[in-house]
Motif scaffolding. Structure first.
Motif, PDB file in Angstrom:
ATOM      1  N   SER A   1       1.652   2.546  -2.652  1.00 31.68           N
ATOM      2  CA  SER A   1       2.783   1.613  -2.727  1.00 31.68           C
ATOM      3  C   SER A   1       3.271   1.211  -1.331  1.00 31.68           C
ATOM      4  O   SER A   1       4.159   0.387  -1.203  1.00 31.68           O
ATOM      5  N   GLY A   2       2.717   1.812  -0.275  1.00 26.83           N
ATOM      6  CA  GLY A   2       3.134   1.437   1.078  1.00 26.83           C
ATOM      7  C   GLY A   2       2.942   2.600   2.047  1.00 26.83           C
ATOM      8  O   GLY A   2       2.410   3.657   1.688  1.00 26.83           O
ATOM      9  N   THR A   3       3.414   2.389   3.260  1.00 25.14           N
ATOM     10  CA  THR A   3       3.249   3.397   4.315  1.00 25.14           C
ATOM     11  C   THR A   3       3.884   4.726   3.920  1.00 25.14           C
ATOM     12  O   THR A   3       3.309   5.798   4.144  1.00 25.14           O
ATOM     13  N   THR A   4       5.069   4.647   3.344  1.00 24.18           N
ATOM     14  CA  THR A   4       5.791   5.872   2.968  1.00 24.18           C
ATOM     15  C   THR A   4       4.950   6.697   1.988  1.00 24.18           C
ATOM     16  O   THR A   4       4.825   7.915   2.141  1.00 24.18           O
ATOM     17  N   MET A   5       4.385   6.027   0.999  1.00 19.74           N
ATOM     18  CA  MET A   5       3.559   6.734   0.016  1.00 19.74           C
ATOM     19  C   MET A   5       2.313   7.309   0.681  1.00 19.74           C
ATOM     20  O   MET A   5       1.879   8.419   0.352  1.00 19.74           O
TER      21      MET A   5
ATOM     22  N   GLU B   1       9.460   7.801  15.781  1.00 19.94           N
ATOM     23  CA  GLU B   1       8.945   7.581  14.424  1.00 19.94           C
ATOM     24  C   GLU B   1       9.984   6.976  13.479  1.00 19.94           C
ATOM     25  O   GLU B   1      11.168   7.321  13.524  1.00 19.94           O
ATOM     26  N   HIS B   2       9.510   6.117  12.606  1.00 21.87           N
ATOM     27  CA  HIS B   2      10.272   5.703  11.421  1.00 21.87           C
ATOM     28  C   HIS B   2      10.418   6.939  10.537  1.00 21.87           C
ATOM     29  O   HIS B   2       9.536   7.814  10.533  1.00 21.87           O
ATOM     30  N   HIS B   3      11.507   7.047   9.797  1.00 22.37           N
ATOM     31  CA  HIS B   3      11.728   8.244   8.968  1.00 22.37           C
ATOM     32  C   HIS B   3      10.566   8.511   8.006  1.00 22.37           C
ATOM     33  O   HIS B   3      10.343   9.653   7.597  1.00 22.37           O
TER      34      HIS B   3
ATOM     35  N   ILE C   1       1.625   9.930  14.342  1.00 24.87           N
ATOM     36  CA  ILE C   1       2.227   9.043  15.350  1.00 24.87           C
ATOM     37  C   ILE C   1       2.180   7.606  14.865  1.00 24.87           C
ATOM     38  O   ILE C   1       1.221   7.195  14.204  1.00 24.87           O
ATOM     39  N   THR C   2       3.202   6.869  15.262  1.00 21.93           N
ATOM     40  CA  THR C   2       3.178   5.445  14.938  1.00 21.93           C
ATOM     41  C   THR C   2       2.307   4.687  15.945  1.00 21.93           C
ATOM     42  O   THR C   2       2.278   5.030  17.136  1.00 21.93           O
ATOM     43  N   ALA C   3       1.600   3.662  15.460  1.00 25.23           N
ATOM     44  CA  ALA C   3       0.781   2.836  16.354  1.00 25.23           C
ATOM     45  C   ALA C   3       1.663   1.901  17.165  1.00 25.23           C
ATOM     46  O   ALA C   3       1.353   1.559  18.298  1.00 25.23           O
ATOM     47  N   ALA C   4       2.785   1.463  16.562  1.00 20.73           N
ATOM     48  CA  ALA C   4       3.700   0.545  17.242  1.00 20.73           C
ATOM     49  C   ALA C   4       5.100   0.816  16.727  1.00 20.73           C
ATOM     50  O   ALA C   4       5.303   1.028  15.528  1.00 20.73           O
ATOM     51  N   SER C   5       6.058   0.793  17.648  1.00 20.10           N
ATOM     52  CA  SER C   5       7.438   1.121  17.277  1.00 20.10           C
ATOM     53  C   SER C   5       8.117  -0.040  16.558  1.00 20.10           C
ATOM     54  O   SER C   5       7.991  -1.192  16.977  1.00 20.10           O
ATOM     55  N   ASN C   6       8.864   0.281  15.508  1.00 20.33           N
ATOM     56  CA  ASN C   6       9.599  -0.760  14.769  1.00 20.33           C
ATOM     57  C   ASN C   6      10.946  -1.065  15.421  1.00 20.33           C
ATOM     58  O   ASN C   6      11.694  -1.897  14.923  1.00 20.33           O
ATOM     59  N   VAL C   7      11.261  -0.380  16.535  1.00 16.35           N
ATOM     60  CA  VAL C   7      12.527  -0.630  17.236  1.00 16.35           C
ATOM     61  C   VAL C   7      12.261  -1.130  18.653  1.00 16.35           C
ATOM     62  O   VAL C   7      12.838  -2.125  19.092  1.00 16.35           O
TER      63      VAL C   7
ATOM     64  N   ALA D   1       0.541   2.671  10.752  1.00 16.53           N
ATOM     65  CA  ALA D   1       0.179   1.345  11.278  1.00 16.53           C
ATOM     66  C   ALA D   1       1.026   0.237  10.659  1.00 16.53           C
ATOM     67  O   ALA D   1       0.625  -0.931  10.671  1.00 16.53           O
ATOM     68  N   ALA D   2       2.215   0.592  10.155  1.00 17.06           N
ATOM     69  CA  ALA D   2       3.066  -0.412   9.488  1.00 17.06           C
ATOM     70  C   ALA D   2       3.371  -1.595  10.405  1.00 17.06           C
ATOM     71  O   ALA D   2       3.399  -2.738   9.965  1.00 17.06           O
ATOM     72  N   GLN D   3       3.607  -1.319  11.703  1.00 10.25           N
ATOM     73  CA  GLN D   3       3.947  -2.407  12.632  1.00 10.25           C
ATOM     74  C   GLN D   3       2.734  -2.843  13.456  1.00 10.25           C
ATOM     75  O   GLN D   3       2.861  -3.683  14.340  1.00 10.25           O
TER      76      GLN D   3
ATOM     77  N   HIS E   1       3.841  -5.632   2.546  1.00 10.52           N
ATOM     78  CA  HIS E   1       4.961  -6.578   2.666  1.00 10.52           C
ATOM     79  C   HIS E   1       5.339  -6.896   4.109  1.00 10.52           C
ATOM     80  O   HIS E   1       6.179  -7.751   4.356  1.00 10.52           O
ATOM     81  N   LYS E   2       4.729  -6.197   5.079  1.00 13.83           N
ATOM     82  CA  LYS E   2       5.002  -6.523   6.484  1.00 13.83           C
ATOM     83  C   LYS E   2       3.925  -7.416   7.070  1.00 13.83           C
ATOM     84  O   LYS E   2       3.939  -7.745   8.248  1.00 13.83           O
ATOM     85  N   MET E   3       2.935  -7.771   6.263  1.00 14.82           N
ATOM     86  CA  MET E   3       1.835  -8.627   6.757  1.00 14.82           C
ATOM     87  C   MET E   3       1.535  -9.729   5.749  1.00 14.82           C
ATOM     88  O   MET E   3       0.384 -10.007   5.443  1.00 14.82           O
TER      89      MET E   3
HETATM   90  C1  LIG Z   1       6.888   1.857  11.702  1.00 13.99           C
HETATM   91  C2  LIG Z   1       7.188   1.910  10.234  1.00 13.99           C
HETATM   92  N1  LIG Z   1       6.700   2.916   9.511  1.00 13.99           N
HETATM   93  C3  LIG Z   1       6.917   3.007   8.196  1.00 13.99           C
HETATM   94  C4  LIG Z   1       7.675   2.087   7.528  1.00 13.99           C
HETATM   95  C5  LIG Z   1       7.904   2.242   6.065  1.00 13.99           C
HETATM   96  O1  LIG Z   1       7.276   1.250   5.351  1.00 13.99           O
HETATM   97  P1  LIG Z   1       7.470   1.132   3.760  1.00 13.99           P
HETATM   98  O2  LIG Z   1       8.949   1.129   3.523  1.00 13.99           O
HETATM   99  O3  LIG Z   1       6.810  -0.139   3.412  1.00 13.99           O
HETATM  100  O4  LIG Z   1       6.799   2.328   3.155  1.00 13.99           O
HETATM  101  C6  LIG Z   1       8.243   1.033   8.243  1.00 13.99           C
HETATM  102  C7  LIG Z   1       9.121   0.056   7.579  1.00 13.99           C
HETATM  103  O5  LIG Z   1      10.044  -0.473   8.144  1.00 13.99           O
HETATM  104  C8  LIG Z   1       7.978   0.939   9.625  1.00 13.99           C
HETATM  105  O6  LIG Z   1       8.481  -0.072  10.357  1.00 13.99           O
END
Ligand SMILES: Cc1ncc(COP(=O)(O)O)c(C=O)c1O
Length: 424
Positions: free
Chosen positions: A108-112, A138-140, A186-192, A217-219, A241-243
């Motif tokens: 369902s997405g990165t979180t899943m 990291e994103h939560h 680790i995140t590939a790219a920061s969402n902030v 790799a969400a971002q 939903h981010k692409m």
């Molecule tokens: C870097 C990063 N990781 C993870 C997520 C979580 O993505 P999702 O809510 O689609 O599972 C986000 C969403 O903002 C994100 O920016």
């Protein structure tokens, strides 16, 4: 796929056939107006992007022409839908640069994706005393599942700090790696911060320490081509939903050797080969990890989004977003009392600009901008530790994507000035 290299072009764009206006024409929502009649200036793309006709029409055509459940029915509609669903997996296998389509799981997405790895791989492989490394940016979604795993197992999560510019401290990372390190997430790219991490080095060092790597790799997925094989990544997750894709669909890539050894995460229909009164036998990959009716139409929609991005082309995407990011960076920095978080150099940023404005709360700023039809995000962006690192609780974030224009960037800067004069 380490740090990306960028084409930077002053005003011209590399693809004469593609212009921002032709792209904008593909996105029906961009024709909408706000309640006050202002055109929508959508700058919240790091949260979720909008959808081109090709994605919308593809999904509509599945529902109107060829919809049925997949993998189950011995009838025309089910066979057709199964073929389209599996074709979507092939498209995304190419998008990822994966070796086998059985390594590409619909989630369902990165979180899943992170939760699946934490429960299935993590519960099997992590034991008391082990260490999991994450970073301060990291994103939560890419920290909480590992904290939960560590708690279940008596393991420890260690957080790699950032330097004052917001870059990952690679020396600290090297020092943290030891024989107890079992996973690096680790995140590939920061969402902030809008910065990219050096994945090549991160993966290389982790593998030298015999640790497995999970990449968020969400971002990255909306901005850079992926090649999981080249890097030797163990697990990687992103969200549709981010692409330009629909919600409730994402991808978890896992190396076949890992996925084969992992127990299923969820139990139910589709993930079993046989079931008796005594128990069950697990299906092969990828069904093993796709229990229940999958997000069929969303998966097909995500493949249409990947195809749309392929047609637009990464050269155009890089050059256009780099132009917008640089323009916004310079325009925002010229505003008195505005502080940008993250790298001082706009070149190589992920078209995400987070900032604070002296004596103005980010929520108030976002509200005033909203009155002008400009949509940005305000808050902690699901990255509280990152904000704590910089001694703040929230920031404002503008994030651009392929349909945004230079005029919209200028409207943002004008809007911020206006808000500042109203609120200060
Ligand atoms: C870097 C990063 N990781 C993870 C997520 C979580 O993505 P999702 O809510 O689609 O599972 C986000 C969403 O903002 C994100 O920016």
């Amino acid at each position: 796929m380490g740090r990306p290299s960028f084409l930077f072009l002053e005003e011209t764009l590399p693809m004469s056939a593609t212009s921002v206006q032709t792209i904008r024409d593909d996105f029906p929502i961009l024709r909408q107006k706000t309640a006050s009649g202002a055109p929508i200036v959508y700058l919240d793309n790091a949260a979720s992007t909008q959808h081109p006709w090709s994605v919308l029409k593809k999904m509509e055509s599945v529902y109107t022409d060829r919809y049925a459940n997949v993998h189950r029915g011995i009838h025309f509609l089910s066979e057709h839908c199964t073929e389209a669903y599996e074709q979507a997996r092939e498209t995304l296998t190419d998008f990822l640069g994966a070796q086998f389509s059985s390594e590409v799981l619909f989630t369902s997405g990165t979180t899943m994706g992170a939760n699946l790895v934490a429960h299935s791989w993590g519960d099997k492989n992590i034991k008391a005393g082990d260490e999991i490394l994450i970073s301060e940016m990291e994103h939560h979604s890419n920290s909480v599942p590992w904290f939960q795993l560590a708690k279940r197992k008596g393991a420890a999560v260690k957080v790699i700090p950032l330097d004052d510019k917001g870059d990952l401290n690679l020396n600290a990372y090297k020092e943290f790696l030891n024989e107890k390190t079992k996973l690096v997430a680790i995140t590939a790219a920061s969402n902030v911060l809008g910065s990219y991490n050096d994945l090549e080095t991160i993966v290389l060092l982790a593998h030298r320490a015999d640790a497995v790597v999970f990449i968020d790799a969400a971002q990255w997925a909306p901005h850079q081509p992926l090649n999981v094989q080249k890097l030797g990544i163990d697990f990687l997750a992103f969200s549709g939903h981010k692409m330009l894709g629909p919600t409730a669909i994402g991808i978890l890539y896992g190396k076949q050797t890992h996925l084969e050894e992992m127990p299923p995460f969820l139990g139910g229909g589709s993930m079993v080969k046989t079931v008796t009164n005594r128990g069950f036998e697990v299906a092969k990959l990828p069904e093993k990890f796709e229990a229940g009716t999958p997000p069929i139409v969303e998966a097909i929609g995500l493949a249409a989004a990947a195809e749309y991005l392929r047609q637009v082309g990464w050269d155009f995407i890089h050059a256009h977003l780099q132009n917008l990011t640089t323009r916004a960076h310079n325009a925002l920095l010229a505003i008195e009392g505005l502080d940008l978080l993250g790298p001082a150099d706009p070149i190589g940023k992920n078209s995400v600009l987070s900032f604070t404005l002296e004596n103005v709360h980010p929520h108030d700023l976002a509200q005033i901008l909203d009155q002008q039809g400009i949509a940005i995000r305000a808050g902690h962006h699901c990255a509280m530790p990152l904000h704590q690192r910089f001694g703040i609780t929230s920031s404002a974030r503008a994030s651009f994507y392929i349909y945004n224009t230079a005029e919209e960037v200028d409207q943002l800067a004008t809007g911020i000035r206006k808000a500042a004069s109203l609120l200060r």
